[in-house]
Design a protein around this motif. Structure first.
Motif, short mmCIF file in Angstrom:
data_model
loop_
_atom_site.label_atom_id
_atom_site.label_comp_id
_atom_site.label_asym_id
_atom_site.label_seq_id
_atom_site.Cartn_x
_atom_site.Cartn_y
_atom_site.Cartn_z
N THR A 87 0.98 -1.18 -0.04
CA THR A 87 0.03 -0.02 -0.01
C THR A 87 0.81 1.40 0.01
OG1 THR A 87 0.06 0.35 2.43
CG2 THR A 87 -1.53 -1.29 1.33
N LEU A 88 0.31 2.32 -0.17
CA LEU A 88 1.14 3.61 0.20
C LEU A 88 1.88 3.87 1.28
CD1 LEU A 88 -1.32 6.59 -1.16
CD2 LEU A 88 1.00 5.99 -1.96
N PHE A 89 1.35 2.94 2.32
CA PHE A 89 1.50 3.18 3.56
C PHE A 89 2.83 2.03 4.22
CE2 PHE A 89 -2.41 4.71 3.47
CZ PHE A 89 -2.35 6.04 3.55
N ASN A 90 2.74 1.07 3.58
CA ASN A 90 3.77 0.00 4.05
C ASN A 90 4.65 -0.66 2.73
OD1 ASN A 90 2.62 -1.89 2.01
ND2 ASN A 90 1.94 -3.46 3.45
N ARG A 91 4.58 0.07 1.60
CA ARG A 91 5.43 -0.38 0.48
C ARG A 91 6.95 -0.44 0.85
NH1 ARG A 91 4.63 4.77 -3.67
NH2 ARG A 91 4.29 6.28 -2.09
N PHE A 92 7.52 0.66 1.56
CA PHE A 92 8.98 0.83 1.66
C PHE A 92 9.34 -0.30 2.91
CE2 PHE A 92 7.79 5.17 -0.04
CZ PHE A 92 8.22 5.04 -1.09
N GLU A 93 8.41 -0.32 3.86
CA GLU A 93 8.85 -1.20 4.93
C GLU A 93 8.81 -2.48 4.44
OE1 GLU A 93 6.84 1.14 5.13
OE2 GLU A 93 6.78 2.27 7.11
N LEU A 94 8.18 -3.12 3.70
CA LEU A 94 7.98 -4.32 2.99
C LEU A 94 9.40 -4.69 2.52
CD1 LEU A 94 4.73 -4.99 1.21
CD2 LEU A 94 5.28 -5.84 3.26
N VAL A 95 10.12 -3.98 1.73
CA VAL A 95 11.35 -4.15 1.20
C VAL A 95 12.37 -3.88 2.04
CG1 VAL A 95 12.98 -3.66 -0.65
CG2 VAL A 95 10.44 -3.45 -1.00
N SER A 96 12.47 -2.75 3.00
CA SER A 96 13.22 -2.29 3.94
C SER A 96 13.41 -3.31 5.03
CB SER A 96 12.94 -1.08 4.70
OG SER A 96 14.02 -0.49 5.54
N ASP A 97 12.40 -4.04 5.53
CA ASP A 97 12.48 -5.09 6.51
C ASP A 97 12.71 -6.67 5.79
OD1 ASP A 97 11.83 -3.26 8.25
OD2 ASP A 97 9.95 -3.59 8.32
N ARG A 98 13.03 -6.71 4.57
CA ARG A 98 13.23 -7.82 3.86
C ARG A 98 12.14 -8.90 4.03
NH1 ARG A 98 17.01 -4.51 3.50
NH2 ARG A 98 19.00 -5.04 2.84
N ILE A 99 10.69 -8.17 4.14
CA ILE A 99 9.91 -9.18 3.79
C ILE A 99 9.39 -9.56 2.26
CG2 ILE A 99 7.17 -9.43 4.12
CD1 ILE A 99 7.57 -7.16 6.61
N VAL A 100 9.84 -8.62 1.48
CA VAL A 100 9.59 -8.92 0.28
C VAL A 100 10.98 -8.92 -0.45
CG1 VAL A 100 7.18 -8.70 0.08
CG2 VAL A 100 8.85 -6.65 -0.83
N ASP A 101 11.02 -9.21 -1.81
CA ASP A 101 12.41 -9.05 -2.48
C ASP A 101 12.32 -7.95 -3.60
OD1 ASP A 101 13.51 -11.50 -1.30
OD2 ASP A 101 12.09 -12.74 -2.86
N ILE A 102 11.17 -7.69 -3.77
CA ILE A 102 10.81 -6.78 -4.74
C ILE A 102 9.27 -6.18 -4.44
CG2 ILE A 102 10.06 -8.34 -6.65
CD1 ILE A 102 11.07 -6.46 -8.77
N GLU A 103 9.15 -4.85 -4.76
CA GLU A 103 7.88 -4.24 -4.85
C GLU A 103 7.74 -3.46 -6.16
OE1 GLU A 103 4.18 -1.63 -4.10
OE2 GLU A 103 6.27 -1.08 -4.71
N CYS A 104 6.42 -3.81 -6.67
CA CYS A 104 6.15 -3.31 -7.99
C CYS A 104 5.04 -2.43 -7.97
CB CYS A 104 5.99 -4.30 -9.11
SG CYS A 104 5.81 -3.62 -10.61
N GLY A 105 5.11 -1.16 -8.37
CA GLY A 105 3.93 -0.43 -8.32
C GLY A 105 4.30 1.40 -8.75
N PRO A 106 3.37 1.99 -8.73
CA PRO A 106 3.69 3.37 -9.11
C PRO A 106 4.43 4.21 -8.16
CG PRO A 106 1.51 3.30 -8.46
CD PRO A 106 2.08 2.02 -8.24
N ASN A 107 5.98 3.92 -7.93
CA ASN A 107 6.81 4.38 -6.94
C ASN A 107 7.51 5.67 -7.70
OD1 ASN A 107 5.90 2.49 -5.17
ND2 ASN A 107 6.81 0.94 -6.20
N THR A 108 7.65 6.65 -7.03
CA THR A 108 8.34 7.76 -7.65
C THR A 108 9.90 7.63 -7.01
OG1 THR A 108 6.62 9.12 -7.63
CG2 THR A 108 8.56 10.28 -7.70
N ILE A 109 10.62 7.44 -7.82
CA ILE A 109 12.10 7.40 -7.28
C ILE A 109 12.48 8.55 -6.82
CG2 ILE A 109 14.58 7.23 -8.38
CD1 ILE A 109 13.51 5.58 -10.70
#
Length: 285
Positions: A87-109
């Motif tokens: 989601t808008l609120f957990n997308r960065f934590e999912l990757v930062s905490d190594r829960i996922v290997d990759i997150e795909c979505g409309p993420n502004t660099i």
């Protein structure tokens, strides 16, 4: 006695994994055969639920291409995929905490030093636009100050920040949550707000889902976006091998063909926006 203590100390701490010795994503996938992925469910056309509740989107198709590439790279016949809702609120934590290997979505660099992440090379260019009713085109001029115009925005997004800075005299109406964009456009249709601001591609996707007749009853203004943003895949930091693998995949024919499959009908309009943004930000390629 001291020698025994020192040797015991060295033995204990030499057995502890250091940050530099952490298992890479490719090493873990080779060992487990599992790819962990975060995908949005509220961002048409990148990731969303269709009328039957099934997950659809460009990102899901990209992950299918990624799985085939991993099979070849790791010489494995089977790669399982475990999906996590981002989601808008957990997308960065999912990757930062190594829960996922990759997150795909409309993420502004952009720079996000508070998270242990990095972005891939850009895979899409878009920018902030306003969705308005066609009959209000003469009264809502994005080149003006939009004094007292009610503009819907998603809370805590780069779009909200940009609109607040660009149109300080406008009235911002915040929406949030997984259904925020949907409800914002519903509010526009019900004349509760005058415009809804978001990334142009996401407005196009939501308009298609809600059966809005773009170019007839509703318009995207301005023609060229107010700003230009590059989307990147979110990846764990300190894993150059994984980043290199993903970046090389972005430029392949199978990955590029996904763009045409999803945006065939509006590819010319989107290409016009991307050409504008390339000229403004530099070549995406």
């Amino acid at each position: 006695m001291y020698g025994i203590v020192i040797n015991l100390f060295l033995l204990i701490f030499s057995g502890l994994p250091s940050h530099g010795q952490e298992e890479t994503v490719l090493e873990r996938i080779e060992k487990t055969g599992l790819l962990k992925v975060g995908i949005r469910e509220d961002a048409v056309p990148f990731g969303y639920r269709d009328i039957n509740g099934d997950l659809e989107g460009l990102c899901l198709d990209f992950i299918a291409v990624l799985r085939e590439e991993l099979k070849q790279e790791l010489n494995k016949q089977v790669i399982a995929i475990k999906l996590y809702k981002s989601t808008l609120f957990n997308r960065f934590e999912l990757v930062s905490d190594r829960i996922v290997d990759i997150e795909c979505g409309p993420n502004t660099i952009r720079e996000l030093p508070e998270y242990q992440i990095q972005f891939s090379t850009p895979f899409f260019l878009t920018g902030t636009q306003l969705l308005i009713e066609a009959d209000k085109a003469k009264t809502i001029d994005p080149d003006g100050n939009l004094d007292n115009v009610n503009i819907g925005v998603l809370k805590n997004t780069t779009n909200e920040q940009l609109i607040a800075e660009t149109y300080p005299l406008a009235n911002l109406v915040q929406f949030q949550g997984v259904t925020g964009r949907y409800r914002g456009i519903q509010a526009l249709r019900g004349d509760k707000i005058d415009a809804f601001a978001s990334d142009g591609i996401l407005l196009v996707g939501e308009a298609i889902v809600q059966d809005l007749r773009l170019g007839v009853d509703y318009l995207l203004v301005p023609k060229n976006p107010i700003d230009c943003e590059e989307y990147g895949l979110i990846l764990p930091d300190n894993d150059p091998q994984w980043v290199s693998f993903i970046n090389s995949l972005i430029g392949t024919s199978p990955a590029r063909n996904l763009y045409l499959n999803w945006f065939g009908d509006i590819a010319k309009q989107l290409e016009s926006i991307q050409s504008f943004c390339r000229a403004k930000n530099g070549d995406l390629d």
